[in-house]
Design a protein around this motif. Structure first.
Motif, PDB file in Angstrom:
ATOM      1  N   THR A  22      47.156  71.743   7.123  1.00 33.55           N
ATOM      2  CA  THR A  22      47.185  72.448   8.403  1.00 33.55           C
ATOM      3  C   THR A  22      46.153  73.569   8.362  1.00 33.55           C
ATOM      4  N   TYR A  23      46.390  74.652   9.038  1.00 32.69           N
ATOM      5  CA  TYR A  23      45.463  75.783   9.073  1.00 32.69           C
ATOM      6  C   TYR A  23      46.261  77.029   9.458  1.00 32.69           C
ATOM      7  N   THR A  24      45.691  78.195   9.189  1.00 30.73           N
ATOM      8  CA  THR A  24      46.366  79.427   9.567  1.00 30.73           C
ATOM      9  C   THR A  24      46.410  79.536  11.082  1.00 30.73           C
ATOM     10  N   LYS A  25      47.552  79.841  11.639  1.00 31.72           N
ATOM     11  CA  LYS A  25      47.745  79.838  13.088  1.00 31.72           C
ATOM     12  C   LYS A  25      47.288  81.143  13.744  1.00 31.72           C
ATOM     13  N   GLY A  26      47.223  82.238  12.987  1.00 32.43           N
ATOM     14  CA  GLY A  26      46.858  83.511  13.584  1.00 32.43           C
ATOM     15  C   GLY A  26      48.036  84.161  14.283  1.00 32.43           C
ATOM     16  N   LEU A  27      47.978  85.497  14.392  1.00 31.94           N
ATOM     17  CA  LEU A  27      49.086  86.226  15.004  1.00 31.94           C
ATOM     18  C   LEU A  27      49.240  85.911  16.488  1.00 31.94           C
ATOM     19  N   LEU A  28      48.146  85.572  17.171  1.00 29.52           N
ATOM     20  CA  LEU A  28      48.223  85.289  18.600  1.00 29.52           C
ATOM     21  C   LEU A  28      48.681  83.858  18.896  1.00 29.52           C
ATOM     22  N   GLY A  29      48.623  82.998  17.892  1.00 31.61           N
ATOM     23  CA  GLY A  29      49.078  81.613  18.102  1.00 31.61           C
ATOM     24  C   GLY A  29      48.228  80.824  19.087  1.00 31.61           C
ATOM     25  N   TYR A  30      46.978  81.188  19.238  1.00 24.26           N
ATOM     26  CA  TYR A  30      46.088  80.508  20.193  1.00 24.26           C
ATOM     27  C   TYR A  30      45.728  79.113  19.675  1.00 24.26           C
ATOM     28  N   ASP A  31      45.802  78.113  20.566  1.00 30.25           N
ATOM     29  CA  ASP A  31      45.476  76.736  20.189  1.00 30.25           C
ATOM     30  C   ASP A  31      44.615  76.114  21.289  1.00 30.25           C
ATOM     31  N   GLN A  32      43.351  75.840  20.999  1.00 25.32           N
ATOM     32  CA  GLN A  32      42.449  75.294  21.998  1.00 25.32           C
ATOM     33  C   GLN A  32      42.909  73.924  22.499  1.00 25.32           C
ATOM     34  N   GLN A  33      43.526  73.133  21.625  1.00 29.72           N
ATOM     35  CA  GLN A  33      44.007  71.822  22.042  1.00 29.72           C
ATOM     36  C   GLN A  33      45.071  71.957  23.121  1.00 29.72           C
ATOM     37  N   LEU A  34      45.967  72.944  22.943  1.00 27.79           N
ATOM     38  CA  LEU A  34      46.990  73.174  23.961  1.00 27.79           C
ATOM     39  C   LEU A  34      46.369  73.634  25.274  1.00 27.79           C
ATOM     40  N   VAL A  35      45.328  74.449  25.176  1.00 26.34           N
ATOM     41  CA  VAL A  35      44.644  74.920  26.383  1.00 26.34           C
ATOM     42  C   VAL A  35      44.005  73.753  27.122  1.00 26.34           C
ATOM     43  N   VAL A  36      43.315  72.883  26.366  1.00 23.81           N
ATOM     44  CA  VAL A  36      42.675  71.718  26.984  1.00 23.81           C
ATOM     45  C   VAL A  36      43.714  70.798  27.601  1.00 23.81           C
ATOM     46  N   ASP A  37      44.794  70.535  26.854  1.00 21.88           N
ATOM     47  CA  ASP A  37      45.850  69.661  27.380  1.00 21.88           C
ATOM     48  C   ASP A  37      46.430  70.225  28.674  1.00 21.88           C
ATOM     49  N   ASP A  38      46.619  71.536  28.713  1.00 20.10           N
ATOM     50  CA  ASP A  38      47.172  72.175  29.921  1.00 20.10           C
ATOM     51  C   ASP A  38      46.204  72.034  31.088  1.00 20.10           C
ATOM     52  N   ARG A  39      44.920  72.228  30.838  1.00 17.94           N
ATOM     53  CA  ARG A  39      43.932  72.106  31.909  1.00 17.94           C
ATOM     54  C   ARG A  39      43.846  70.669  32.421  1.00 17.94           C
ATOM     55  N   VAL A  40      43.892  69.716  31.500  1.00 21.57           N
ATOM     56  CA  VAL A  40      43.855  68.305  31.905  1.00 21.57           C
ATOM     57  C   VAL A  40      45.089  67.957  32.731  1.00 21.57           C
ATOM     58  N   ALA A  41      46.246  68.447  32.290  1.00 22.43           N
ATOM     59  CA  ALA A  41      47.481  68.180  33.032  1.00 22.43           C
ATOM     60  C   ALA A  41      47.409  68.771  34.439  1.00 22.43           C
ATOM     61  N   LYS A  42      46.850  69.975  34.573  1.00 18.21           N
ATOM     62  CA  LYS A  42      46.705  70.586  35.893  1.00 18.21           C
ATOM     63  C   LYS A  42      45.750  69.779  36.760  1.00 18.21           C
ATOM     64  N   ALA A  43      44.674  69.289  36.140  1.00 17.51           N
ATOM     65  CA  ALA A  43      43.710  68.487  36.898  1.00 17.51           C
ATOM     66  C   ALA A  43      44.351  67.209  37.414  1.00 17.51           C
ATOM     67  N   TYR A  44      45.179  66.572  36.571  1.00 13.41           N
ATOM     68  CA  TYR A  44      45.854  65.345  37.002  1.00 13.41           C
ATOM     69  C   TYR A  44      46.865  65.633  38.107  1.00 13.41           C
ATOM     70  N   ARG A  45      47.529  66.784  38.016  1.00 15.47           N
ATOM     71  CA  ARG A  45      48.473  67.135  39.078  1.00 15.47           C
ATOM     72  C   ARG A  45      47.746  67.355  40.401  1.00 15.47           C
ATOM     73  N   GLN A  46      46.568  67.958  40.326  1.00 14.34           N
ATOM     74  CA  GLN A  46      45.770  68.150  41.535  1.00 14.34           C
ATOM     75  C   GLN A  46      45.306  66.811  42.100  1.00 14.34           C
ATOM     76  N   LEU A  47      44.942  65.895  41.186  1.00 12.26           N
ATOM     77  CA  LEU A  47      44.529  64.562  41.645  1.00 12.26           C
ATOM     78  C   LEU A  47      45.662  63.860  42.374  1.00 12.26           C
ATOM     79  N   GLU A  48      46.853  63.982  41.830  1.00 11.35           N
ATOM     80  CA  GLU A  48      47.988  63.282  42.420  1.00 11.35           C
ATOM     81  C   GLU A  48      48.299  63.773  43.829  1.00 11.35           C
TER      82      GLU A  48
END
Length: 292
Positions: free
Chosen positions: A59-85
């Protein structure tokens, strides 16, 4: 203690190196550089603590802020699909004529459908949808199976002579290769069909009469008694000036002699119902524009 040589102009010590009379000065590193290096190190330490930074075995050190770019991308993609729908849903729920009454939906269709056509249809039908030898034009109103929205949607879904279990099936018999007609008979029926569409022919009235008889005995079951085609069978109209393979003597003789069997893939698994509706609306608009 040795006294190093100094530059008489600036007063800086020299390094002792000289190139073509040019002496290298031993000047100090500017303070701004040291400040930049120090701040960069402090920032790096802070970043390593706050953000994901160091790889570990699994794995890797998560950092105190817990920021995860994959989660950010997944959230943006999910929002885009919701807008498409929000605008794609009506494409699968409403008939074409009602969709055309919704400007917001048609704006998305007009922006998206040309790219879909370019990706999936232009390779065969051309970038202008005008077709070519063996590929029908989609802007001439000469639809083999019909140009209404429901029929176009179904053709896109199941294809023509495709592996799809519900595919539309259409085939022109090889009347010569199967010894159904002789070469003179093929010549006569070709002359007759050309006369129906207004093409010039040097055939005599007797030959045209023979061609008419041959047509009635062999062709009306698919093309109809008036030769205007039967859309339920995908049989083309032979009285207009639209030809898939060509209306010249040699091409028509080959068509009757060896037969034809076009092919169109099924898009049921390649395009969603909403995408097929967008293509349908786009093709209808192209046909309407060409007819104006």
């Amino acid at each position: 203690m040795s006294v190093k040589e100094r530059d008489p102009l600036t007063g800086h010590e020299t390094t002792g190196h000289e190139w073509n009379g040019i002496t290298e000065l031993n000047t100090r590193v500017p303070r701004v550089i040291w400040w930049t290096i120090g701040i960069s190190h402090v920032w790096a330490l802070v970043y390593w603590v706050l953000m994901p930074a160091w790889p570990l075995v699994h794995t890797y050190t998560k950092g105190l802020l817990g920021y995860d770019q994959q989660l950010v991308v997944d959230d943006r993609v999910a929002k885009a699909y919701r807008q498409l729908e929000t605008w794609r849903a009506p494409l699968t729920e409403l008939p074409a004529h009602q969709i055309r009454e919704i400007p917001e939906i048609m704006a998305h269709v007009n922006a998206t459908a040309p790219a879909l056509f370019g990706d999936y249809c232009a390779a065969c039908h051309g970038t202008e949808a005008a077709g070519g030898p063996g590929f029908p034009s989609l802007v001439d109103d000469a639809w083999l199976w019909g140009g209404d929205a429901e029929t176009i949607m179904e053709t896109l879904r199941v294809g023509i002579n495709a592996p799809h279990p519900e595919s539309r099936i259409a085939q022109m018999l090889a009347f010569g290769a199967l010894d159904i007609l002789t070469r003179p008979q093929i010549r006569a029926v070709v002359d007759y069909v050309q006369s129906l569409s207004g093409l010039e022919t040097e055939a005599t009235p007797e030959v045209l009469a023979e061609g008419e008889t041959i047509f009635a005995e062999n062709c009306v079951s698919c093309h109809g008694e008036d030769a205007r085609g039967i859309r339920d069978l995908g049989a083309p109209d032979l009285t207009d000036d639209t030809w898939i393979y060509g209306g010249d003597d040699a091409t028509m003789f080959t068509t009757v002699n060896l037969g034809r069997q076009g092919w169109m893939p099924s898009f049921e698994t390649r395009l969603s119902a909403a995408q097929r509706m967008m293509l349908t609306l786009y093709l209808q608009d192209l046909d309407a524009e060409a007819g104006e």
